[in-house]
Design a protein around this motif. Structure first.
Motif, mmCIF file in Angstrom:
data_model
loop_
_atom_site.group_PDB
_atom_site.id
_atom_site.type_symbol
_atom_site.label_atom_id
_atom_site.label_comp_id
_atom_site.label_asym_id
_atom_site.label_seq_id
_atom_site.Cartn_x
_atom_site.Cartn_y
_atom_site.Cartn_z
ATOM 1 N N TYR A 1 -5.730 5.343 -2.446
ATOM 2 C CA TYR A 1 -5.410 4.735 -3.443
ATOM 3 C C TYR A 1 -6.237 5.010 -4.709
ATOM 4 O O TYR A 1 -7.398 4.141 -4.461
ATOM 5 N N ALA B 1 1.959 4.218 -3.653
ATOM 6 C CA ALA B 1 1.495 5.634 -3.649
ATOM 7 C C ALA B 1 2.235 6.364 -4.620
ATOM 8 O O ALA B 1 3.619 6.344 -4.773
ATOM 9 N N GLU C 1 0.945 -1.319 -0.124
ATOM 10 C CA GLU C 1 0.114 -0.019 0.182
ATOM 11 C C GLU C 1 0.936 1.323 0.064
ATOM 12 O O GLU C 1 0.631 2.224 -0.668
#
Length: 312
Positions: free
Chosen positions: A233, A149, A145
């Protein structure tokens, strides 16, 4: 910490026409990191990096802590049969990347994230793809995660058995449940310090958690918020969780799905944390972690491959 990594560009390989497994390196300091590139028979339709979970977990998903079933290798092999090339990696300080480890006092969670970003670029370059997917298992989902980005080298995220709350919240809950009342005030105060970015006193009996050398890592890790990261996201996300996961319970994925309505959620009925069919009783569930003869739940590879190939 990003400056610890060297340039990651390697020679570009064309789409593979025969299946093959090759050892690859990622330039890094103090020495290169290591992984396995597994390419499919026929054209490579997509590429992914498989990021292992917490602790001393290697590229195959094995750990000296009783996890020896090779679940990440099984995942990679299944994806190769469906046209998805994978790079599965030994984390810094582990197995083939052991020599790239740091003094514990210098290690932070952000270093693992920087490594994952570099592996994504390398995987895309080595397979001739415009980008690579990040497949994170357990704590590896949090690494994925963060690494995705603002990263054009990442196509999207596949988060398997992901944690859906801050590590600090999880540890606080465990301390409240497991510690004698007399130890709780000092332990919880120490956790507050670390979450606030401050080092704290070592606590007798809890040296494994609060020893001074691990505190820089904890400060960099405890406040990472997977719910906020998934919500922010804007790329494709698959959330996959076993209904019989007693290590990271499926409500973690529920929280992530609630935060990002565009994510696709799949529950693998009867599967546990390592994505194998398992009973709910603890002894039977954990017995599957070390048995390499048990295959992945049959729904896992199709769910991951279909999602990647449809979303690419």
């Amino acid at each position: 910490m990003l400056s610890l990594l060297l340039a990651t560009a390697l020679a570009v390989w064309p789409n593979q026409t025969t299946a093959g497994s090759a050892e690859i390196e990622l330039p890094s300091q103090p020495v290169p990191l290591h992984g396995t590139l597994l390419t499919p028979e026929g054209a490579t339709r997509a590429a992914a990096v498989i990021i292992p979970g917490s602790g001393p977990t290697d590229r195959d998903g094995n750990s000296p802590l009783g996890v020896t079933g090779g679940v990440l290798r099984q995942l990679a092999e299944g994806l190769a049969e469906r046209g998805v090339a994978t790079v599965r990696i030994d984390k810094r300080g582990i197995a083939g990347s052991a020599a790239a480890g740091f003094d514990e006092a210098k290690l932070t969670f952000d270093i693992y994230v920087a490594d994952a970003r570099a592996w994504a670029e390398t995987a895309a370059t080595r397979t001739g793809q415009p980008c690579a997917w990040l497949i994170g298992h357990s704590e590896g989902a949090l690494v994925a995660e963060l690494a995705a980005a603002d990263n054009p080298s990442v196509c999207g995220l596949v988060l398997l058995s992901p944690v859906g709350r801050k590590a600090g919240d999880e540890i606080r809950a465990q301390l409240n449940t497991a510690l004698p009342e007399a130890m709780k005030p000092a332990a919880l105060a120490a956790l507050d310090d670390l979450e606030g970015g401050r080092t704290t006193a070592n606590i007798p009996g809890l040296e494994a958690l609060f020893r001074p050398s691990v505190q820089p890592y904890l400060i960099s890790y405890l406040t990472k918020d997977p719910v906020a990261l998934v919500a922010a996201y804007d790329g494709p996300i698959l959330l996959g969780h076993g209904s019989h996961d007693i290590q990271v319970t499926p409500d973690n994925t529920d929280r992530l799905a609630a935060a990002q309505p565009n994510a696709v959620k799949v529950i693998f009925e009867g599967a546990n944390h390592v994505l194998r069919q398992a009973p709910m009783d603890r002894a039977g569930n954990m017995a599957t972690y070390g048995n390499a003869s048990i295959p992945l739940d049959p729904a896992v590879v199709p769910a991951v491959a279909d999602f990647i190939l449809k979303a690419r």
